[in-house]
Design a protein around this motif. Structure first.
Motif, PDB file in Angstrom:
ATOM      1  N   THR A 301      16.978   4.431  -7.767  1.00  0.00           N
ATOM      2  CA  THR A 301      16.475   3.828  -9.002  1.00  0.00           C
ATOM      3  C   THR A 301      15.303   2.885  -8.752  1.00  0.00           C
ATOM      4  O   THR A 301      14.779   2.297  -9.695  1.00  0.00           O
ATOM      5  N   LYS A 302      14.909   2.721  -7.473  1.00  0.00           N
ATOM      6  CA  LYS A 302      13.836   1.790  -7.140  1.00  0.00           C
ATOM      7  C   LYS A 302      12.854   2.438  -6.168  1.00  0.00           C
ATOM      8  O   LYS A 302      13.252   3.205  -5.288  1.00  0.00           O
ATOM      9  N   ALA A 303      11.576   2.086  -6.321  1.00  0.00           N
ATOM     10  CA  ALA A 303      10.575   2.511  -5.344  1.00  0.00           C
ATOM     11  C   ALA A 303      10.807   1.720  -4.043  1.00  0.00           C
ATOM     12  O   ALA A 303      11.355   0.618  -4.069  1.00  0.00           O
ATOM     13  N   PRO A 304      10.445   2.285  -2.893  1.00  0.00           N
ATOM     14  CA  PRO A 304       9.742   3.557  -2.725  1.00  0.00           C
ATOM     15  C   PRO A 304      10.663   4.757  -2.509  1.00  0.00           C
ATOM     16  O   PRO A 304      10.201   5.887  -2.430  1.00  0.00           O
ATOM     17  N   PHE A 305      12.004   4.514  -2.398  1.00  0.00           N
ATOM     18  CA  PHE A 305      12.875   5.613  -1.972  1.00  0.00           C
ATOM     19  C   PHE A 305      13.392   6.475  -3.122  1.00  0.00           C
ATOM     20  O   PHE A 305      14.230   7.345  -2.916  1.00  0.00           O
ATOM     21  N   ASP A 306      12.855   6.230  -4.316  1.00  0.00           N
ATOM     22  CA  ASP A 306      13.073   7.191  -5.392  1.00  0.00           C
ATOM     23  C   ASP A 306      12.166   8.402  -5.210  1.00  0.00           C
ATOM     24  O   ASP A 306      12.273   9.384  -5.955  1.00  0.00           O
TER      25      ASP A 306
END
Length: 532
Positions: A301-306
């Motif tokens: 739900t959060k960058a960068p690992f979306d």
């Protein structure tokens, strides 16, 4: 220090690092000869007496089995209705049987006669209905997902409960045999005590296990004492006078305490503890190099690992040979999925497709992500003990080498587990868990809304396959479903696997009668004793 670590890792890379790190079994130096406890037949006649001192790696949240959190002390107070071993076989314990005649749509539970709670009230059919109903009502209970399968319950007689389910569930009996931290319907709380203490019941637990709760001093100790009305008292159990559970979150302090005799038993979650214990003549090691693993949660739900590119880049940037040398004393057993190669559930094709160490590829993926407007820098959250701090610094150095800045969020283990990971307050976090079988672990880890799906991964096809595996009683169909789940989740990089799990237990040499269904599961405390 960071510059020196980067330099050391670059030297290792120049020496031909590969993905084939030294396995963590066989020549690992870790004793796996007693994975499920001692040899009770050769340990001698049990001696009564003594208070065993048990080192926990964190402070529990509650001793209510319906409350989520760390619950290592629960099994002193509660006995399970059923037990499950590493092969996934379910065997009766407080219950006598649980059967279905219609492929899992309805189930009949039979209880043992004469089992009493520690407040001298009976563990009967009404108590079972009360406990399952309670978990249905407690939406945050880790067992709620299984309790919701029940459409209606009937206490047929004092020792028989009939369950009618909302849909066929071929593994329903397993829900009564699971570890408390997985969520379980099998640990019965006294209805009388629950009604008496209300929201504070978790600090005044009453079960039908071998020991009665005495006292809880926060961040210091939990004391339990022998229950004279225990259902196995005709066999002289329990043998111990009591157990004192002590939170010792510092891994080095914990190991020193069990080494010098300040603790009798220590729960272990790290390879360094298992390795040192295996080479200490004063200690006994209980360790099974099985399934599960150490892994990263990506927050979807959060960058960068979306973004899949950044998940791929992280895995490609981490050198497993350097990780093994610097973090695992050269004995890391690398992981590319949830099951080890000797498991019947292992998907070799999915493991083969898992990203390999490739700095050039990691840099290219990061550059492409930046070109599309993304910020590749992130925060890694983990526990602040020496083992995890060193690992976090390793990741920080490896990502620096591919042009990514990593900030470290280091918290005490209790805060990290509950508020950071379970609260979803992270971009990337570490985790460790061991399990014997796909159910419930893959459901919890990968199903939308799963109780262990802290990264919020979601895929409709994965959900459908997991639902089908839960519903059927056909073992071959279950296996096929789980194989497909591993293939899809592996392609998505739903989890960032890097090593098999190193979880187990160390004991002093005079501690006998250790019985473990699985190394990360319930300790059957009724059997434990100490030679004097």
């Amino acid at each position: 220090m960071l510059a020196l670590l980067v330099a050391a890792l670059l030297v290792l890379a120049g020496c031909g690092a590969s993905n084939n790190a030294q396995p963590g079994s066989g020549s690992s130096g870790m004793d796996s000869s007693h994975p499920f406890g001692g040899d009770l037949a050769t340990e001698g006649t049990p001696q009564r007496g003594g208070v065993l001192r048990y080192g926990m790696d964190r402070e529990p949240v509650s001793m209510d089995p319906a409350v989520p959190g760390y619950q290592i002390a629960d099994y002193a107070v509660y006995d399970p209705l059923f037990r499950m071993n590493a092969a996934g076989d379910v065997t009766p314990y407080l219950a006598e049987s649980m059967t279905t005649d219609d492929n899992g749509a309805t189930w009949t539970l039979k209880l043992r006669s004469g089992v009493m709670f520690q407040d001298d009230t009976p563990l009967d059919a009404d108590a079972v209905v009360f406990n399952v109903t309670r978990q249905q009502q407690m939406t945050r209970s880790p067992g709620n997902v299984y309790a919701k399968w029940v459409a209606r319950m009937t206490a047929v007689d004092p020792l028989t409960v009939r369950f009618e389910l909302t849909r066929p569930v071929g593994v329903f009996v397993n829900a009564f045999a699971l570890r408390s931290n997985d969520g379980t319907l099998g640990l019965m709380a006294s209805p009388t005590a629950v009604k008496k203490w209300g929201a504070d019941y978790g600090r005044h637990p009453v079960g039908a296990g071998p020991f009665s709760f005495v006292d809880w001093v926060p961040d210091s100790r939990i004391d339990v004492t022998r229950f004279d009305g225990y259902w196995r008292k005709d066999k002289g159990m329990p043998y111990l006078d009591g157990i004192q559970f002590r939170p010792v979150p510092d891994t080095e302090a914990a190991y020193v305490s069990v080494s010098n005799g300040d603790l009798d038993v220590l729960i272990c979650s790290y390879q360094t503890e298992i390795l040192r214990g295996s080479n200490n003549k004063d200690l006994r090691t209980y360790y099974y190099p099985g399934n599960g693993g150490e892994y990263f949660y990506f927050n979807f739900t959060k960058a960068p690992f979306d973004d899949l590119r950044m998940r791929q880049a992280l895995v490609a940037a981490l050198d497993p040979k350097a990780m093994s040398v610097t973090q695992y004393n050269g004995f890391m057993d690398p992981a590319q999925g949830p099951f080890s190669a000797d498991s019947p559930f292992y998907n070799a094709d999915a493991a083969q497709q898992y990203p390999r160490y490739d700095q050039a590829k990691a840099k290219a993926l990061i550059a492409d992500y930046v070109k599309s407007g993304g910020d590749p820098n992130f925060t890694l959250s983990t526990a602040n003990n020496p083992t995890r701090t060193q690992f976090a610094q390793f990741v920080q150095a490896q990502m620096k080498a591919v042009g990514v800045d990593v900030e470290l969020d280091l918290q005490d283990l209790g805060t990290f587990s509950s508020k950071v990971v379970q609260g979803g307050n992270f971009q990337l976090s570490t985790w460790v868990s061991g399990w014997p079988t796909p159910f419930p672990s893959l459901v919890q880890l990968l199903h939308t809304g799963g109780s262990g799906n802290y990264g919020r991964y979601s895929d409709p096809q994965v959900d459908a396959l997991l639902d089908d595996a839960v519903a059927t009683t056909d073992k071959a169909r279950q296996l096929a479903d789980y194989q497909q789940v591993q293939a899809i989740a592996g392609k998505d990089l739903a989890i960032g696997w890097y090593s098999r799990a190193y979880t187990g237990m160390l004991t002093r040499g005079n501690v006998k009668g250790i019985v473990l269904d699985i190394p990360t599961g319930a300790q059957v405390w009724a059997n434990a004793w100490m030679s004097h």
